[in-house]
Design a protein around this motif. Sequence first.
Motif, PDB file in Angstrom:
ATOM      1  N   THR A  54       0.474  -1.023   0.094  1.00 31.65           N
ATOM      2  CA  THR A  54      -0.682  -0.150   0.557  1.00 31.65           C
ATOM      3  C   THR A  54       1.197   1.207   0.032  1.00 31.65           C
ATOM      4  OG1 THR A  54      -0.408  -0.125   2.303  1.00 31.65           O
ATOM      5  CG2 THR A  54      -2.113  -1.134   1.082  1.00 31.65           C
ATOM      6  N   ALA A  55       2.041   1.060   0.262  1.00 31.09           N
ATOM      7  CA  ALA A  55       3.037   1.863   0.621  1.00 31.09           C
ATOM      8  C   ALA A  55       4.138   2.034   0.974  1.00 31.09           C
ATOM      9  CB  ALA A  55       2.718   3.367   1.269  1.00 31.09           C
ATOM     10  N   LEU A  56       5.233   3.002   0.180  1.00 31.87           N
ATOM     11  CA  LEU A  56       6.936   2.881   0.614  1.00 31.87           C
ATOM     12  C   LEU A  56       7.370   3.967   0.686  1.00 31.87           C
ATOM     13  CD1 LEU A  56       8.393   3.791  -2.479  1.00 31.87           C
ATOM     14  CD2 LEU A  56       8.196   1.498  -2.739  1.00 31.87           C
ATOM     15  N   GLY A  57       8.632   4.317   1.438  1.00 33.81           N
ATOM     16  CA  GLY A  57       8.906   5.425   1.787  1.00 33.81           C
ATOM     17  C   GLY A  57      10.047   4.777   3.322  1.00 33.81           C
ATOM     18  N   ALA A  58      10.346   5.899   3.871  1.00 27.52           N
ATOM     19  CA  ALA A  58      11.455   6.165   5.037  1.00 27.52           C
ATOM     20  C   ALA A  58      11.361   7.166   6.062  1.00 27.52           C
ATOM     21  CB  ALA A  58      12.371   6.599   3.791  1.00 27.52           C
ATOM     22  N   THR A  59      11.780   6.835   6.902  1.00 24.74           N
ATOM     23  CA  THR A  59      11.912   6.903   8.219  1.00 24.74           C
ATOM     24  C   THR A  59      13.571   7.514   8.850  1.00 24.74           C
ATOM     25  OG1 THR A  59      10.349   5.950   9.404  1.00 24.74           O
ATOM     26  CG2 THR A  59      11.564   6.986  10.057  1.00 24.74           C
ATOM     27  N   THR A  60      14.118   8.750   9.258  1.00 27.57           N
ATOM     28  CA  THR A  60      15.544   8.863   9.560  1.00 27.57           C
ATOM     29  C   THR A  60      14.757   9.822  11.366  1.00 27.57           C
ATOM     30  OG1 THR A  60      16.796  10.184   8.880  1.00 27.57           O
ATOM     31  CG2 THR A  60      14.028  11.429   8.252  1.00 27.57           C
ATOM     32  N   ALA A  61      15.869  10.023  12.085  1.00 27.72           N
ATOM     33  CA  ALA A  61      15.398   9.943  13.327  1.00 27.72           C
ATOM     34  C   ALA A  61      16.802  10.568  13.599  1.00 27.72           C
ATOM     35  CB  ALA A  61      14.769   9.134  14.581  1.00 27.72           C
ATOM     36  N   LEU A  62      16.837  12.192  14.145  1.00 32.89           N
ATOM     37  CA  LEU A  62      17.848  12.420  15.201  1.00 32.89           C
ATOM     38  C   LEU A  62      17.975  12.370  16.928  1.00 32.89           C
ATOM     39  CD1 LEU A  62      21.036  13.542  15.119  1.00 32.89           C
ATOM     40  CD2 LEU A  62      20.101  15.775  14.293  1.00 32.89           C
ATOM     41  N   ARG A  63      18.508  11.298  17.270  1.00 34.56           N
ATOM     42  CA  ARG A  63      18.434  11.295  18.942  1.00 34.56           C
ATOM     43  C   ARG A  63      19.481  12.027  19.698  1.00 34.56           C
ATOM     44  NH1 ARG A  63      17.869   6.320  20.513  1.00 34.56           N
ATOM     45  NH2 ARG A  63      20.336   6.300  21.002  1.00 34.56           N
ATOM     46  N   TYR A  64      19.083  13.529  20.410  1.00 38.11           N
ATOM     47  CA  TYR A  64      20.598  13.819  21.159  1.00 38.11           C
ATOM     48  C   TYR A  64      19.677  13.538  23.206  1.00 38.11           C
ATOM     49  CZ  TYR A  64      23.314  17.438  23.689  1.00 38.11           C
ATOM     50  OH  TYR A  64      23.925  17.820  24.941  1.00 38.11           O
ATOM     51  N   GLU A  65      20.780  13.043  22.953  1.00 36.15           N
ATOM     52  CA  GLU A  65      21.190  12.719  24.692  1.00 36.15           C
ATOM     53  C   GLU A  65      22.144  14.042  25.960  1.00 36.15           C
ATOM     54  OE1 GLU A  65      20.140   9.162  25.576  1.00 36.15           O
ATOM     55  OE2 GLU A  65      20.494   8.377  23.996  1.00 36.15           O
ATOM     56  N   VAL A  66      20.412  14.251  26.279  1.00 41.39           N
ATOM     57  CA  VAL A  66      21.118  15.584  27.381  1.00 41.39           C
ATOM     58  C   VAL A  66      21.540  15.356  28.073  1.00 41.39           C
ATOM     59  CG1 VAL A  66      19.912  17.381  27.948  1.00 41.39           C
ATOM     60  CG2 VAL A  66      18.691  16.424  26.202  1.00 41.39           C
ATOM     61  N   ASN A  67      21.718  13.928  28.701  1.00 44.18           N
ATOM     62  CA  ASN A  67      22.608  13.844  29.555  1.00 44.18           C
ATOM     63  C   ASN A  67      21.956  12.456  29.757  1.00 44.18           C
ATOM     64  OD1 ASN A  67      20.208  13.385  31.697  1.00 44.18           O
ATOM     65  ND2 ASN A  67      20.259  15.820  32.418  1.00 44.18           N
ATOM     66  N   ASN A  68      22.455  11.458  31.152  1.00 44.06           N
ATOM     67  CA  ASN A  68      22.119  10.354  31.738  1.00 44.06           C
ATOM     68  C   ASN A  68      20.352   9.807  31.939  1.00 44.06           C
ATOM     69  OD1 ASN A  68      24.585   9.516  31.327  1.00 44.06           O
ATOM     70  ND2 ASN A  68      25.066   9.634  33.342  1.00 44.06           N
ATOM     71  N   ASP A  69      20.038  10.640  32.331  1.00 35.71           N
ATOM     72  CA  ASP A  69      18.350  10.540  32.413  1.00 35.71           C
ATOM     73  C   ASP A  69      17.543  11.074  31.262  1.00 35.71           C
ATOM     74  OD1 ASP A  69      19.316   9.836  34.944  1.00 35.71           O
ATOM     75  OD2 ASP A  69      19.147  11.584  35.771  1.00 35.71           O
ATOM     76  N   TRP A  70      17.563  12.259  30.834  1.00 37.04           N
ATOM     77  CA  TRP A  70      17.149  12.865  29.362  1.00 37.04           C
ATOM     78  C   TRP A  70      17.842  13.063  28.173  1.00 37.04           C
ATOM     79  CZ3 TRP A  70      12.016  15.326  30.877  1.00 37.04           C
ATOM     80  CH2 TRP A  70      12.216  15.772  32.210  1.00 37.04           C
ATOM     81  N   ARG A  71      16.626  12.751  26.906  1.00 38.57           N
ATOM     82  CA  ARG A  71      16.689  12.235  25.671  1.00 38.57           C
ATOM     83  C   ARG A  71      16.026  13.207  25.226  1.00 38.57           C
ATOM     84  NH1 ARG A  71      15.995   6.538  26.183  1.00 38.57           N
ATOM     85  NH2 ARG A  71      14.344   6.660  24.499  1.00 38.57           N
TER      86      ARG A  71
END
Length: 264
Positions: A195-212
Amino acid sequence: MPSSKAPVTPAPALEDWFVTVSGQVSFGPSYPGARRYDFSGIPGISLRRVGEKAPFSTPDDGFNFSFYSDDLFRFGAVGRLVGDRSSRDNNALRGLRYVPYSLELGGFGEITPTSWSRLRVELRQAVTGHDGLVATVGGDVWQSWRGFTLSAGPRFYFGNDKYAKSYFSVSQNDAVANNALGGKLYRYDATGGLTALGATTALRYEVNNDWRATAFANYQRLTGSVADSPLAYSPGNGDRNQWTYGLGVAYRFRTTGQFIPGLF
């Protein structure tokens, strides 16, 4: 005289866990094939034993928990919620039946052949709403540096005839009602498949050991029978190109207790 008291069984040792609570806001199609875009938000929670490696994930993964997980394989149960479709979303849909919110439940499997890549399959059956069977097949590669992780990968979306009929078919009665209300839809019988084709991109940042924090984008191009539906390509009705953008925040803390093993 011997004691009649039974020996005391020591209480089992409690394990330490990482608990991650998260929230995600996205801007994307109101329903599959929609031209109109809306904001939506979803909460999340995940559990992991202290010392276990955190599995890689992307924001477009369904909610899931693992029955089994190691460095190479992971499989378990998965769920996803799909928004409803109403003529309130688009005047061009006047006369068409309402499609309620769809809760899709099923299973997933992953293989992680390297430390920077994975393949993932989700198979889900809707228990409310469209009542169809759908699948998502995809892969990702990623690279980390200085707290950032950038990932990208292709996606392939499948749905059976029930899924295609719910969102992309127009019955004769629907067409008559729509035209009587000023619409231009005509009868169309959509069939399932890719039914569809596509792609996903993501950028994650680890602010510190507890937050991202995570920013992501997903693109889908409708294909096959659903792409030829008047609900997908006719001006004002829908769009074959489907974009979703989002932001997410997660907070992790450590606790001691008894939880379901393998819940992610």
